[in-house]
Design an enzyme around this catalytic site. Structure first.
Site, PDB file in Angstrom:
ATOM      1  N   TRP A  16      37.996  37.878  36.319  1.00 54.56           N
ATOM      2  CA  TRP A  16      39.199  37.171  36.786  1.00 54.56           C
ATOM      3  C   TRP A  16      40.458  38.021  36.702  1.00 54.56           C
ATOM      4  O   TRP A  16      41.532  37.585  37.084  1.00 54.56           O
ATOM      5  CB  TRP A  16      39.360  35.845  36.014  1.00 54.56           C
ATOM      6  CG  TRP A  16      38.354  34.802  36.417  1.00 54.56           C
ATOM      7  CD1 TRP A  16      37.397  34.915  37.383  1.00 54.56           C
ATOM      8  CD2 TRP A  16      38.215  33.464  35.889  1.00 54.56           C
ATOM      9  NE1 TRP A  16      36.669  33.752  37.497  1.00 54.56           N
ATOM     10  CE2 TRP A  16      37.154  32.847  36.576  1.00 54.56           C
ATOM     11  CE3 TRP A  16      38.876  32.747  34.898  1.00 54.56           C
ATOM     12  CZ2 TRP A  16      36.748  31.528  36.312  1.00 54.56           C
ATOM     13  CZ3 TRP A  16      38.467  31.438  34.631  1.00 54.56           C
ATOM     14  CH2 TRP A  16      37.422  30.842  35.339  1.00 54.56           C
TER      15      TRP A  16
ATOM     16  N   GLU B   3      40.214  49.829  37.165  1.00 57.30           N
ATOM     17  CA  GLU B   3      41.650  49.557  37.008  1.00 57.30           C
ATOM     18  C   GLU B   3      42.126  49.997  35.623  1.00 57.30           C
ATOM     19  O   GLU B   3      43.270  50.429  35.462  1.00 57.30           O
ATOM     20  CB  GLU B   3      41.934  48.063  37.267  1.00 57.30           C
ATOM     21  CG  GLU B   3      41.819  47.750  38.754  1.00 57.30           C
ATOM     22  CD  GLU B   3      41.393  46.337  39.091  1.00 57.30           C
ATOM     23  OE1 GLU B   3      41.466  45.454  38.227  1.00 57.30           O
ATOM     24  OE2 GLU B   3      40.970  46.129  40.245  1.00 57.30           O
TER      25      GLU B   3
ATOM     26  N   GLU C 272      30.824  50.187  40.765  1.00 55.57           N
ATOM     27  CA  GLU C 272      31.917  49.659  41.573  1.00 55.57           C
ATOM     28  C   GLU C 272      32.634  50.812  42.258  1.00 55.57           C
ATOM     29  O   GLU C 272      33.526  51.440  41.658  1.00 55.57           O
ATOM     30  CB  GLU C 272      32.912  48.898  40.692  1.00 55.57           C
ATOM     31  CG  GLU C 272      32.303  47.716  39.985  1.00 55.57           C
ATOM     32  CD  GLU C 272      33.353  46.657  39.670  1.00 55.57           C
ATOM     33  OE1 GLU C 272      33.212  45.536  40.138  1.00 55.57           O
ATOM     34  OE2 GLU C 272      34.335  46.986  38.982  1.00 55.57           O
TER      35      GLU C 272
ATOM     36  N   GLY D 101      38.536  45.087  46.024  1.00 53.89           N
ATOM     37  CA  GLY D 101      39.709  44.355  46.532  1.00 53.89           C
ATOM     38  C   GLY D 101      40.144  44.772  47.924  1.00 53.89           C
ATOM     39  O   GLY D 101      41.234  44.421  48.367  1.00 53.89           O
TER      40      GLY D 101
ATOM     41  N   SER E 299      34.258  43.861  46.575  1.00 54.12           N
ATOM     42  CA  SER E 299      34.308  42.955  47.728  1.00 54.12           C
ATOM     43  C   SER E 299      33.006  42.181  47.947  1.00 54.12           C
ATOM     44  O   SER E 299      32.599  41.964  49.093  1.00 54.12           O
ATOM     45  CB  SER E 299      34.731  43.711  48.987  1.00 54.12           C
ATOM     46  OG  SER E 299      36.030  44.257  48.819  1.00 54.12           O
TER      47      SER E 299
ATOM     48  N   GLY F 253      35.264  40.129  41.778  1.00 56.07           N
ATOM     49  CA  GLY F 253      36.675  39.911  41.457  1.00 56.07           C
ATOM     50  C   GLY F 253      37.203  38.727  42.253  1.00 56.07           C
ATOM     51  O   GLY F 253      37.008  37.568  41.884  1.00 56.07           O
TER      52      GLY F 253
HETATM   53  P1  PGA Z   1      36.656  42.518  44.113  1.00 53.22           P
HETATM   54  O1  PGA Z   1      36.751  43.135  42.636  1.00 53.22           O
HETATM   55  O2  PGA Z   1      35.415  41.653  44.157  1.00 53.22           O
HETATM   56  O3  PGA Z   1      37.921  41.715  44.288  1.00 53.22           O
HETATM   57  O4  PGA Z   1      36.558  43.670  45.071  1.00 53.22           O
HETATM   58  C1  PGA Z   1      35.600  43.571  41.963  1.00 53.22           C
HETATM   59  C2  PGA Z   1      35.977  44.121  40.601  1.00 53.22           C
HETATM   60  O5  PGA Z   1      36.990  44.831  40.495  1.00 53.22           O
HETATM   61  O6  PGA Z   1      35.285  43.867  39.596  1.00 53.22           O
END
Ligand code: PGA
Length: 252
Positions: A12, A99, A169, A175, A215, A236
């Site tokens: 989240w 991130e 990832e 995102g 995504s 995400g």
């Molecule tokens: P997302 O993020 O599904 O919004 O692309 C995935 C994540 O960063 O774990």
């Protein structure tokens, strides 16, 4: 899939106040009550962990945090320890998300220490790896993953890593709405599994769950999950809404 139970995990990120998190978690618990043969986890912000733990208790939904510090306690303003997460009701912790690496100077070395702290507290580590767009375009995907996986797991024993989850990832897919194709993801997942086999043996390589993240949506999860080395998803944006996340959980 070598009998690996799929794991669908919702990250989240920095979304939802405690009351919003409690509301979404409550909706999710109902929507997934009848699911079988899939593990489910949501990772709200730290302040929402304790109230959400009460909502998901005795349900199909597990609880995770988005980070932890490796020390047990001390003068580390703004950090949180494994024991604190356990006491808030967590079973899982996300470690080394891109991130964190990109915006908070997380390195392979600190990721390694966080994995150790999670294991020592019997939290399931969801260890994130992935290449940037520039690294992929310059043909470095496998060498980047090789370094991240090796350094993240260096010094750990296979027995200690029994519950390990790895999340692949690709940074360019997070995102952005750009998902890796299922063949691109499968190639990398197979490679990551081979790295685990080389360093920790075939038993752990067969047991480790490798999630795809970037995504993932209700309409692309099914095809990703058909690939032999994709054991789940780290979601995400599409995990913020209980209905959309429950459709991902029910990918079959
Ligand atoms: P997302 O993020 O599904 O919004 O692309 C995935 C994540 O960063 O774990």
């Amino acid at each position: 899939m070598d009998n690996r139970t799929p794991l669908i995990a919702g990250n989240w990120k920095m979304h939802k106040t405690s009351s919003e998190a409690v509301e979404t978690a409550g909706q999710l618990v109902k929507l997934v009550a009848d699911t079988l043969d899939v593990d489910i986890m949501i990772a709200p912000v730290f302040t929402a962990l304790d109230p959400v733990a009460k909502v998901v208790k005795n349900s199909r939904v597990g609880l995770g945090a988005q980070n932890l510090h490796w020390e047990k306690e001390g003068a580390y303003t703004g950090e949180i320890s494994a024991a604190m997460l356990v006491s808030a009701g967590c079973q899982y912790v996300i470690i080394g998300h891109s991130e964190r690496r990109q915006f908070f100077n997380e390195t392979d070395e600190t990721v390694n220490k966080r994995i150790r702290a999670a294991i020592n507290a019997q939290l399931i580590p969801v260890f994130c790896v992935g290449e940037t767009e520039a690294e992929r375009n310059s043909g470095q995907t496998f060498s980047v993953l090789d370094k991240q996986v090796k350094k993240g797991l260096e010094g750990h024993l296979a027995d200690d890593l029994a519950t390990l989850v790895i999340a692949y990832e690709p940074v360019w897919a997070i995102g952005t709405g750009k998902t890796a194709t299922r063949d691109q993801a499968q190639d990398v997942h197979q490679y990551i599994r081979s790295l685990v086999e080389t360093d920790f043996g075939v038993a752990l390589a067969k047991a480790v769950r490798i999630l795809y993240g970037g995504s993932v949506k209700p309409d692309n999860v099914t095809q990703l999950m058909q690939m032999p080395d994709i054991d789940g998803a780290l979601v995400g944006g599409a995990s913020l809404d209980a209905e959309s996340f429950s459709r991902i959980v029910k990918f079959k």
